[in-house]
Design a protein around this motif. Sequence first.
Motif, PDB file in Angstrom:
ATOM      1  N   GLU A  23       0.888  -1.046   0.092  1.00  0.00           N
ATOM      2  CA  GLU A  23      -0.128   0.139  -0.083  1.00  0.00           C
ATOM      3  C   GLU A  23       1.042   1.165  -0.001  1.00  0.00           C
ATOM      4  N   HIS A  24       1.999   1.129   0.769  1.00  0.00           N
ATOM      5  CA  HIS A  24       2.852   2.485   0.677  1.00  0.00           C
ATOM      6  C   HIS A  24       3.520   2.599  -0.488  1.00  0.00           C
ATOM      7  N   ARG A  25       3.677   1.616  -1.510  1.00  0.00           N
ATOM      8  CA  ARG A  25       4.303   1.801  -2.752  1.00  0.00           C
ATOM      9  C   ARG A  25       3.427   2.288  -3.517  1.00  0.00           C
ATOM     10  N   LYS A  26       2.147   1.890  -3.748  1.00  0.00           N
ATOM     11  CA  LYS A  26       0.930   2.751  -4.292  1.00  0.00           C
ATOM     12  C   LYS A  26       0.881   4.104  -3.792  1.00  0.00           C
ATOM     13  N   THR A  27       0.986   4.261  -2.593  1.00  0.00           N
ATOM     14  CA  THR A  27       1.048   5.569  -2.040  1.00  0.00           C
ATOM     15  C   THR A  27       1.860   6.684  -2.603  1.00  0.00           C
ATOM     16  N   VAL A  28       2.978   6.355  -2.866  1.00  0.00           N
ATOM     17  CA  VAL A  28       3.623   7.218  -3.571  1.00  0.00           C
ATOM     18  C   VAL A  28       3.922   6.869  -5.263  1.00  0.00           C
ATOM     19  N   GLY A  29       3.332   6.082  -5.736  1.00  0.00           N
ATOM     20  CA  GLY A  29       3.310   5.843  -7.154  1.00  0.00           C
ATOM     21  C   GLY A  29       4.494   5.095  -7.554  1.00  0.00           C
ATOM     22  N   VAL A  30       5.069   4.161  -6.552  1.00  0.00           N
ATOM     23  CA  VAL A  30       6.024   3.409  -7.044  1.00  0.00           C
ATOM     24  C   VAL A  30       5.478   2.001  -7.197  1.00  0.00           C
ATOM     25  N   CYS A  56      -2.257   2.045   4.419  1.00  0.00           N
ATOM     26  CA  CYS A  56      -1.219   1.441   4.997  1.00  0.00           C
ATOM     27  C   CYS A  56      -0.945   1.799   6.329  1.00  0.00           C
ATOM     28  N   LEU A  57      -1.376   2.812   7.024  1.00  0.00           N
ATOM     29  CA  LEU A  57      -1.265   3.039   8.568  1.00  0.00           C
ATOM     30  C   LEU A  57      -2.183   2.271   9.019  1.00  0.00           C
ATOM     31  N   ARG A  58      -3.547   2.096   8.563  1.00  0.00           N
ATOM     32  CA  ARG A  58      -4.241   1.189   9.257  1.00  0.00           C
ATOM     33  C   ARG A  58      -3.891  -0.268   9.399  1.00  0.00           C
ATOM     34  N   LEU A  59      -2.940  -0.761   8.054  1.00  0.00           N
ATOM     35  CA  LEU A  59      -2.724  -2.237   8.443  1.00  0.00           C
ATOM     36  C   LEU A  59      -1.520  -2.411   9.269  1.00  0.00           C
ATOM     37  N   LEU A  60      -0.669  -1.341   9.063  1.00  0.00           N
ATOM     38  CA  LEU A  60       0.435  -1.350  10.361  1.00  0.00           C
ATOM     39  C   LEU A  60      -0.225  -1.035  11.920  1.00  0.00           C
ATOM     40  N   TRP A  61      -1.277  -0.345  11.906  1.00  0.00           N
ATOM     41  CA  TRP A  61      -1.936  -0.222  13.222  1.00  0.00           C
ATOM     42  C   TRP A  61      -2.581  -1.843  13.800  1.00  0.00           C
TER      43      TRP A  61
END
Length: 143
Positions: A23-30, A56-61
């Motif tokens: 999800e983080h990779r999608k967040t920043v377009g990578v 991403c934040l929800r999954l980490l939490w």
Amino acid sequence: LDMRDSFLSMRFVDVFRGYAISEHRKTVGVVSGALGEKRKELIKKYGYSVKNATQCLRLLWQGTILAKTGQVEVFISDDEKRAEMIAVKTGQVPINEYILLREKYLADFEQAVRQPRLPHSPNSQKVWNLVTDVYTNVLKSNL
């Protein structure tokens, strides 16, 4: 429901980590492959995909809670975390602040993983017994 603890293990925590990284990779377009139009619009408008950042934040939490307590939480009961995620989702958080939040969530996650409350693997025997019972009952009811 009585057997849900038999399915949970640190393997699930690893899945949360992998999903959060994705999800983080999608967040920043990578990402590999083409980005969808909605994601491109979010990145253009906010500098990052607020939808994927929130995920991403929800999954980490959730992974942190799972590792700490052995329970899967669906509703975000922590008011501070919920407010942070809503602020990200609504585009109120600049990308540099999102990155700092993600680092904080990731640090909490990694700390929880070092002191897990879950077994390394699911209780395979209990799960197998349940599956066998379910199939047996289905087969008997269809005869």
